[in-house]
Design an enzyme around this catalytic site. Structure first.
Site, PDB file in Angstrom:
ATOM      1  N   HIS A 270       0.940  -1.091   0.104  1.00 50.03           N
ATOM      2  CA  HIS A 270      -0.042   0.017   0.007  1.00 50.03           C
ATOM      3  C   HIS A 270       0.805   1.332  -0.067  1.00 50.03           C
ATOM      4  O   HIS A 270       0.305   2.392  -0.695  1.00 50.03           O
ATOM      5  CB  HIS A 270      -0.819  -0.133   1.049  1.00 50.03           C
ATOM      6  CG  HIS A 270      -2.150  -0.888   0.884  1.00 50.03           C
ATOM      7  ND1 HIS A 270      -3.136  -0.744   0.314  1.00 50.03           N
ATOM      8  CD2 HIS A 270      -2.442  -2.014   1.629  1.00 50.03           C
ATOM      9  CE1 HIS A 270      -3.887  -1.743   0.362  1.00 50.03           C
ATOM     10  NE2 HIS A 270      -3.621  -2.606   0.827  1.00 50.03           N
TER      11      HIS A 270
ATOM     12  N   ASP B  90      -0.004   4.365  -2.473  1.00 50.61           N
ATOM     13  CA  ASP B  90      -0.044   5.730  -2.083  1.00 50.61           C
ATOM     14  C   ASP B  90       0.676   6.775  -2.794  1.00 50.61           C
ATOM     15  O   ASP B  90       0.291   7.959  -2.921  1.00 50.61           O
ATOM     16  CB  ASP B  90       0.178   5.746  -0.331  1.00 50.61           C
ATOM     17  CG  ASP B  90      -1.047   5.246   0.510  1.00 50.61           C
ATOM     18  OD1 ASP B  90      -2.218   4.717  -0.206  1.00 50.61           O
ATOM     19  OD2 ASP B  90      -0.545   4.948   1.713  1.00 50.61           O
TER      20      ASP B  90
ATOM     21  N   GLU C 172      -8.998   4.099  -5.892  1.00 54.18           N
ATOM     22  CA  GLU C 172      -8.228   4.899  -6.930  1.00 54.18           C
ATOM     23  C   GLU C 172      -9.146   5.386  -8.041  1.00 54.18           C
ATOM     24  O   GLU C 172      -8.871   5.519  -9.368  1.00 54.18           O
ATOM     25  CB  GLU C 172      -7.315   3.574  -7.787  1.00 54.18           C
ATOM     26  CG  GLU C 172      -8.370   2.485  -8.471  1.00 54.18           C
ATOM     27  CD  GLU C 172      -8.820   1.248  -7.382  1.00 54.18           C
ATOM     28  OE1 GLU C 172      -9.166   0.371  -7.959  1.00 54.18           O
ATOM     29  OE2 GLU C 172      -8.899   1.506  -6.324  1.00 54.18           O
TER      30      GLU C 172
END
Length: 345
Positions: A223, A227, A254
């Site tokens: 993640h 990010d 997203e």
């Protein structure tokens, strides 16, 4: 003879200030109602009202006295002259005033006495007006508009309070990861845009964008890598030129949404193409060095059939179609494919 005045030299700045207040199409407010009531009773007139004027429309925020239209096109408004000049406008009898001969508003109920002053933000940006009028002309004695100026200053202070409150709550509408507006701001912006569409009769368009293969990035690289990509996407999209009133937000995960008030199908398609090009030109790379791409869905509705839930669903279905057809492309809402279902993340 009436001639439509040119916009003021600070038109861009005043529209931005008005937009920042989020006061257009806002619910009734007793603070403004009281100001209109006071103006009517001070001048013993038939009607007093507070209005705001954006690029196309005069919208009545509050009124006291005889019924009046909730809105009218800007070019049909007498108050547009106040906005253009940023100064008070007084006429003892507009119906016989040569400055207004041929004005479209004189084709309706008779207007005699008319006085209006601008609502000024930052002492120079005329975003609206406070006006009083009567069917009968005002032919006796001097006309003292100083009380109207004082009341307009109070109204402008209330507008400024709108703006400051909007700034104070803005942090709750910002997505901390991308720096764009968040889902709450998107939902509020869509509701405002729908209200505007119903008021003006203009269409409303929605562009939805989803990053291709984003789940794969999170699964393979974690993640934090995802990010980092979202931050880059946010920076790229924030730099894209947009009109005042357009809302660009991180819709969730997203996925990103762009609300386009007043845009028809062709205009929305052009914006979607610019959005697609903006991301492509940013040259954002995934951790595996593959170029980050996005699929985009476009939908629009006419004001007469506007349903924001259906609009979102149509844009979502078009986005799903873009994914089906190979990704990294734009699809426009049309007849749904047989058995088409909303896409998964």
């Amino acid at each position: 003879m009436w001639r439509t005045p040119a916009p003021p030299s600070n038109e861009t700045q005043r529209l931005r200030a008005l937009e920042a207040c989020s006061i257009m199409d806002s619910p009734p407010d007793p603070r403004f109602d009281r100001i209109a009531w006071l103006a009517r009773h001070i001048y013993q007139c038939d009607l007093a009202f507070i209005s705001f004027i954006d690029a196309q429309t005069q919208w009545i925020k509050a009124s006291a006295g005889q019924p009046t239209q909730a809105s009218r096109p800007r070019e049909q408004s007498i108050c547009q002259l106040i906005i253009s000049q940023g100064q008070a406008l007084v006429s003892r009898d507009i119906s016989s005033d040569p400055r207004f001969a041929g004005h479209p508003q004189l084709d309706g109920p008779r207007i005699g006495f008319y006085a209006g002053v601008p609502l000024l933000l930052d002492d120079r940006l005329p975003v609206g007006s406070l006006c009083v009028l009567s069917a009968a002309p005002h032919m006796l004695g001097a006309i003292d508009i100083e009380p109207l100026r004082v009341l307009a200053t109070i109204a402008a202070d209330e507008v400024e309070l709108f703006r400051r409150n909007e700034e104070l709550t803005r942090h709750s509408r910002i997505d901390p990861l991308t720096g764009l507006e968040n889902r709450r701001a998107f939902d509020e912006g869509l509701a405002r845009a729908a209200s505007r569409s119903q008021r003006t009769g203009e269409p409303l368009a929605l562009v939805m964008m989803d990053l291709d293969g984003f789940k794969d990035v999170n699964d393979r690289f974690g993640h934090p890598a995802g990010d980092a990509l979202l931050r880059q996407v946010g920076a790229a999209l924030a730099a894209m030129e947009r009109r005042a009133g357009d809302v660009l937000a991180r819709y969730g995960g997203e996925e990103f949404g762009l609300i386009l008030p007043g845009a028809d199908a062709r205009a929305a398609q052009k914006v979607a193409e610019r959005l697609h090009a903006t991301l492509g030109n940013a040259g954002i790379r995934r951790p595996d060095r593959r170029r980050l791409t996005a699929s985009i869905g476009v939908a629009h509705q006419h004001a007469s059939v506007l349903d924001i839930d259906r609009l979102v669903a149509s844009a979502d279905a078009a986005l799903y179609r873009a994914k089906q057809e190979g990704r990294d492309r734009i699809a426009t809402a049309g007849e749904p494919l047989a058995g088409e279902q909303p896409r998964s993340a």
